[in-house]
Design a protein around this motif. Structure first.
Motif, PDB file in Angstrom:
ATOM      1  N   MET A 109       0.827  -1.210   0.000  1.00  0.00           N
ATOM      2  CA  MET A 109       0.000   0.000   0.000  1.00  0.00           C
ATOM      3  C   MET A 109       0.870   1.272   0.000  1.00  0.00           C
ATOM      4  O   MET A 109       0.614   2.212  -0.737  1.00  0.00           O
ATOM      5  N   ARG A 110       1.914   1.242   0.896  1.00  0.00           N
ATOM      6  CA  ARG A 110       2.799   2.411   0.966  1.00  0.00           C
ATOM      7  C   ARG A 110       3.547   2.622  -0.340  1.00  0.00           C
ATOM      8  O   ARG A 110       3.750   3.764  -0.763  1.00  0.00           O
ATOM      9  N   LYS A 111       3.966   1.530  -0.994  1.00  0.00           N
ATOM     10  CA  LYS A 111       4.666   1.642  -2.278  1.00  0.00           C
ATOM     11  C   LYS A 111       3.764   2.269  -3.328  1.00  0.00           C
ATOM     12  O   LYS A 111       4.198   3.090  -4.134  1.00  0.00           O
ATOM     13  N   SER A 112       2.496   1.860  -3.319  1.00  0.00           N
ATOM     14  CA  SER A 112       1.535   2.421  -4.285  1.00  0.00           C
ATOM     15  C   SER A 112       1.344   3.919  -4.055  1.00  0.00           C
ATOM     16  O   SER A 112       1.300   4.712  -5.001  1.00  0.00           O
ATOM     17  N   ALA A 136       2.393   9.561  -5.464  1.00  0.00           N
ATOM     18  CA  ALA A 136       2.972  10.860  -5.072  1.00  0.00           C
ATOM     19  C   ALA A 136       4.047  11.297  -6.053  1.00  0.00           C
ATOM     20  O   ALA A 136       4.148  12.484  -6.405  1.00  0.00           O
ATOM     21  N   LYS A 137       4.863  10.341  -6.511  1.00  0.00           N
ATOM     22  CA  LYS A 137       5.911  10.661  -7.476  1.00  0.00           C
ATOM     23  C   LYS A 137       5.322  11.131  -8.802  1.00  0.00           C
ATOM     24  O   LYS A 137       5.819  12.066  -9.422  1.00  0.00           O
ATOM     25  N   VAL A 138       4.251  10.456  -9.230  1.00  0.00           N
ATOM     26  CA  VAL A 138       3.591  10.843 -10.486  1.00  0.00           C
ATOM     27  C   VAL A 138       3.017  12.256 -10.376  1.00  0.00           C
ATOM     28  O   VAL A 138       3.182  13.090 -11.274  1.00  0.00           O
ATOM     29  N   ILE A 139       2.332  12.507  -9.248  1.00  0.00           N
ATOM     30  CA  ILE A 139       1.752  13.845  -9.042  1.00  0.00           C
ATOM     31  C   ILE A 139       2.849  14.903  -9.005  1.00  0.00           C
ATOM     32  O   ILE A 139       2.733  15.966  -9.627  1.00  0.00           O
TER      33      ILE A 139
END
Length: 358
Positions: free
Chosen positions: A1-4, A9-12
């Motif tokens: 879940m945290r990885k997702s 967050a990285k994409v945003i």
């Protein structure tokens, strides 16, 4: 879940970073390309007219007409006035409106004409060269000059229909030879974003010889409209007042006119009132603008401008007189004629005065 969540967050962050980079690049491009005219510039004079001097024994005429860059058919509204449209419907509409406006000028057949909102290769007017369309559409006995007052490489708002490239100005036309033609910059907001996106307002000043060896000074104006608090409109009027009084002291004949973006003080602001409320920016030219030796002259019975937040409806739109002339007291105005075109080709109607030099 945290990885997702981290991936999201990285994409945003990547998307926002890209947007910021693009926006910074866009503003940087506009800054580099920013049109920064000098306070005073000489203008090119095209097609010298044959008539050398204005004859004091004859009656002459002058018309002012804001042609609205060919976009303002009766069904057009404009986003800057609260409407939804940012461009003319299509190229055919622009051509029809410009030709219609020019034909009306030919019917009036003035000795001099002030024309505002002439576009050249602008997105909003479908890349038409209106400077050529007006100059070639008018009787070929007119000499003319043109000054830019709006040059922006690309305006990205409104986002649903970007305003695009804008290159526009105003022109003065004369059956008499111009001795000089100058562009004089008017005071405008010089903050960074205002400089990038706003108009570089100006006046065109022309001098024509008269038969008594004086000068007829013609001043073509297009004053600020969107000026919260009226700070820059007041500064523009102050500058104009100084110029008018200076020319009066020289003993010259002076006619200044055009689109004042103020209601002419000799007119009744509520005379043509319909069901639409008066927009806040429709206000009289301030009383503190009172150059010595001058008076306003305009046909008080024909409105020259309609609101553009909605398409034109003769029973709804608020209309007023914001186009007209101020003349020195050595000029006798013998007739005033507004042309009630019902805003067929523009959000303005042309207005004309006939005069004799004393």
């Amino acid at each position: 879940m945290r990885k997702s969540l981290k991936k999201i967050a990285k994409v945003i962050a990547a998307v926002l970073g890209t947007v910021v980079i693009i926006l910074c690049a866009y503003l940087g491009w506009l800054t580099v390309c920013d049109y920064q005219p000098l306070y005073k510039e000489n203008l090119m004079i095209a097609h010298d007219a044959g008539k050398e001097k204005v004859d004091l024994a004859k009656t002459h005429s002058i018309t002012t007409y804001n042609i609205g860059f060919g976009a303002y058919s009766q069904d057009f509204d404009f986003f800057m006035d609260g409407g939804t449209e940012s461009k003319a419907k299509d190229r055919e509409t622009v051509m029809k409106n410009i030709k219609g406006s020019v034909n009306e000028l030919n019917k009036i057949d003035p000795d001099f004409a002030f024309v505002q909102e002439i576009d050249i290769d602008s997105s909003r007017s479908r890349k038409t060269d209106q400077r050529v369309l007006v100059a070639h559409g008018l009787d070929d006995e007119y000499t003319n000059c043109f000054a830019f007052n709006y040059k922006v490489p690309y305006i990205i708002y409104p986002f649903n229909d970007m305003h695009g490239k804008v290159s526009a100005g105003q022109g003065t036309y004369s059956k008499y030879k111009f001795e000089t033609a100058e562009r004089i910059s008017l005071p405008t907001d010089q903050s960074w974003l205002a400089r990038l996106f706003g108009l570089d307002r100006c006046m065109i000043v022309n001098r024509v010889k008269t038969t008594n060896n004086k000068e007829l000074v013609l001043i073509n104006l297009h004053m600020s409209a969107y000026d919260k608090g009226g700070e820059f409109r007041q500064k523009q009027l102050n500058m104009l007042e100084e110029i008018l009084e200076d020319e009066y002291k020289k003993g010259n004949y002076v006619i200044a006119g055009g689109d004042w973006n103020h209601v002419i003080p000799t007119t009744d602001i509520n005379k043509f009132a319909k069901t639409e409320e008066r927009p806040d920016w429709y206000d009289y030219i301030p009383e503190n603008f009172s150059p010595k030796g001058y008076r306003f002259e305009v046909d008080e019975n024909v409105p020259t401008n309609r609101t553009a937040g909605i398409p034109y409806d003769k029973d709804v739109n608020f209309t007023a007189i914001i186009d007209g002339f101020i003349v020195s007291d050595n000029i006798n105005v013998v007739a005033k004629n507004g042309s009630d075109l019902q805003f067929k080709y523009s959000d303005h109607n042309p207005t004309t005065i006939e005069f004799k030099l004393n």
